[in-house]
Structure formats: structure tokens, C-alpha cells
Design an enzyme around this catalytic site. Structure first.
Site, PDB file in Angstrom:
ATOM      1  CG  ASN A 220      -4.503   2.793  -2.532  1.00 41.15           C
ATOM      2  OD1 ASN A 220      -4.523   2.568  -3.735  1.00 41.15           O
ATOM      3  ND2 ASN A 220      -3.466   3.355  -1.927  1.00 41.15           N
TER       4      ASN A 220
ATOM      5  CG  ASP B 121       0.655  13.659   1.372  1.00 47.69           C
ATOM      6  OD1 ASP B 121       1.464  12.754   1.655  1.00 47.69           O
ATOM      7  OD2 ASP B 121      -0.574  13.578   1.560  1.00 47.69           O
TER       8      ASP B 121
ATOM      9  CG  ASP C 223      -0.487   0.992  -8.257  1.00 46.73           C
ATOM     10  OD1 ASP C 223      -0.150   1.532  -7.181  1.00 46.73           O
ATOM     11  OD2 ASP C 223      -0.370  -0.231  -8.483  1.00 46.73           O
TER      12      ASP C 223
ATOM     13  CG  ASP D 176       0.263   9.717   0.403  1.00 46.70           C
ATOM     14  OD1 ASP D 176       1.339   9.814   1.032  1.00 46.70           O
ATOM     15  OD2 ASP D 176      -0.854   9.837   0.939  1.00 46.70           O
TER      16      ASP D 176
ATOM     17  CG  HIS E 109      -3.373  -1.463  -3.168  1.00 50.82           C
ATOM     18  ND1 HIS E 109      -2.791  -0.452  -2.442  1.00 50.82           N
ATOM     19  CD2 HIS E 109      -3.892  -2.329  -2.258  1.00 50.82           C
ATOM     20  CE1 HIS E 109      -2.930  -0.693  -1.145  1.00 50.82           C
ATOM     21  NE2 HIS E 109      -3.594  -1.828  -1.010  1.00 50.82           N
TER      22      HIS E 109
END
Length: 248
Positions: free
Chosen positions: A133, A125, A142, A168, A138
Site C-alpha cells: 500500500n 494475515d 486492493d 489484511d 491502495h
């Protein structure tokens, strides 16, 4: 006085001669000829009710048709395979999505049960993806995910399986590893991702990652191994929470 003998006169008209056998045969032949001629004329005027059989297609034409059907079938199969790949792929990261990863996990478990093989499942994770974010957008998130996947792909073998389980979280299916080896691999992944540095809007950002591992053997089922690895990951995340940082 004696009457003179004479020929007795015929009282009725003279009798006609009966036709002989030759005359009868000739008459029958004429009748048969007339009947045959009439039948022939009828046959010419009445169309035949028999259906003509269709002519067989030439062999070359049949071969062309078969070849065309094979080409269409191959194209349809390729299209089906392409759609299957799309359904199992995370398009942002070009790895398996959860559906594809779980399908590969099921296949691997079936193989391990049959051949008594072993392995390990690692759940990873990304620690600070949500703040990244929220702070940088975002697109920045990414970029972090792509950087993490690049690290994962450098640390696994071609026989291993990597997939995005959602958001994630990632899954790694590692073949032929003991539990000790799997823990060492997970620690190496954490260290490599902790060293990743991203720059967004002039700020250096470190995301970090937490891992959990679970061994796989012939008695393992998919649901239990996923649950065990997930629990281990959350326990590890709690321990790392104070050390994970975001440099702004």
C-alpha cells in the site's frame, strides 16, 4: 169554575237531543284520522336519526386488496434481507465482513454443540500488505486482497465460511476437520498465497500470508476460539517474517 187542563208550557229553551253511540264512534274515527295524518306529516319532515350501514365491499375487491398487501409485504421482506446482506458483506471482496463472519461462527458453534460436530478456525494475515500500500498505493493493495480471496475460495468447500476480519486479516471456518487436517489446510493456503505474484508499475511483488489454527468442538465458545487462532497466527507470523519478501 174549573180551569181547563192544558199542556204545561216549558219554561226554558227546548232541550237538545244527546248524540247517540254511532255519532260518538264517527267523531272518534275522525279524530284518529286527523291525528294519524298529522303524525305522517311530521314523519316526512323530521329526518331519521338511524345511521345507514355501509355496504359490504365486493369479494373481488377484497381479494385484490389482500393480494396487494401480500405483494407489499414480500417486497418489504426482500428489502430487509438485502439490507441485512449489505450489513454483513465486505463490498470490496464480496465475502463476509467481521460482523457477518462472527454471526456465522456463532450459528456454527450452536450447531456443533447440538449435534456434537467438529471443525477448525483458521485466521490468516497477509504479510506484506502495508508495504505494498505504501509503495504502490491502495489500488495495488486492493488487488492483492482480491487475489488472496480468490485463492481462499478455491481451497475451501461450499459448506465452509470465509470472511474478512479487518484490514489484511481473514477468517476461515472449516467444517468436519481434525486438528491435523486443519493444520495441513492452513499450510496449503500459505503455500498457494506465497506463489501469488503481482506486477505493479513494472515490479513483481509477492505478498505472502501467515496462518493460525484452533480446533472447534462442542465445548468451544466464539471468543476463546478466535483468541486461540489469533495467537497461533502471530506466532506463525514471527517465524515467517524473515522469509516473507517483497520483490521490487
Amino acid at each position: 169554575m174549573k180551569k181547563a187542563r192544558g199542556k204545561v208550557a216549558s219554561r226554558g229553551p227546548a232541550a237538545k237531543k244527546r248524540p247517540g253511540r254511532a255519532a260518538s264512534s264517527k267523531s272518534a274515527a275522525k279524530s284518529t284520522a286527523k291525528s294519524g295524518s298529522k303524525t305522517a306529516r311530521l314523519n316526512k319532515t323530521i329526518p331519521s336519526k338511524r345511521k345507514r350501514k355501509p355496504a359490504a365491499a365486493p369479494l373481488a375487491k377484497v381479494r385484490r386488496q389482500v393480494s396487494a398487501l401480500k405483494t407489499e409485504l414480500a417486497a418489504a421482506q426482500a428489502r430487509s434481507d438485502e439490507l441485512q446482506a449489505w450489513a454483513d458483506t465486505d463490498f470490496l471482496l464480496d465475502i463476509y465482513n467481521r460482523r457477518g463472519f462472527e454471526r456465522e461462527l456463532d450459528r456454527s458453534l450452536a450447531y456443533m454443540r447440538r449435534y456434537k460436530a467438529t471443525g477448525a478456525l483458521v485466521v490468516l494475515d497477509v504479510d506484506r500488505l502495508k508495504p505494498i500500500n505504501d509503495t504502490f498505493g491502495h489500488a495495488a493493495g486492493d488487488a492483492v486482497l482480491k487475489g488472496v480471496v480468490a485463492v481462499l475460495m478455491r481451497h475451501v468447500r461450499s459448506s465452509d465460511v470465509v470472511g474478512r476480519l479487518g484490514g489484511d486479516e481473514f477468517g476461515l471456518l472449516l467444517w468436519n476437520l481434525t486438528e491435523v487436517d486443519a493444520l495441513a489446510k492452513a499450510a496449503a493456503l500459505e503455500e498457494a498465497i506465497d506463489r501469488l505474484t503481482f506486477v505493479f508499475k513494472g515490479h513483481s511483488v509477492v505478498a505472502g500470508a501467515s496462518t493460525g489454527t484452533a480446533p472447534i468442538d462442542a465445548a468451544t465458545d466464539a471468543a476463546s476460539v478466535m483468541e486461540a487462532a489469533d495467537r497461533a497466527m502471530y506466532a506463525r507470523k514471527t517465524l515467517r517474517r524473515d522469509r516473507a519478501h517483497l520483490a521490487l
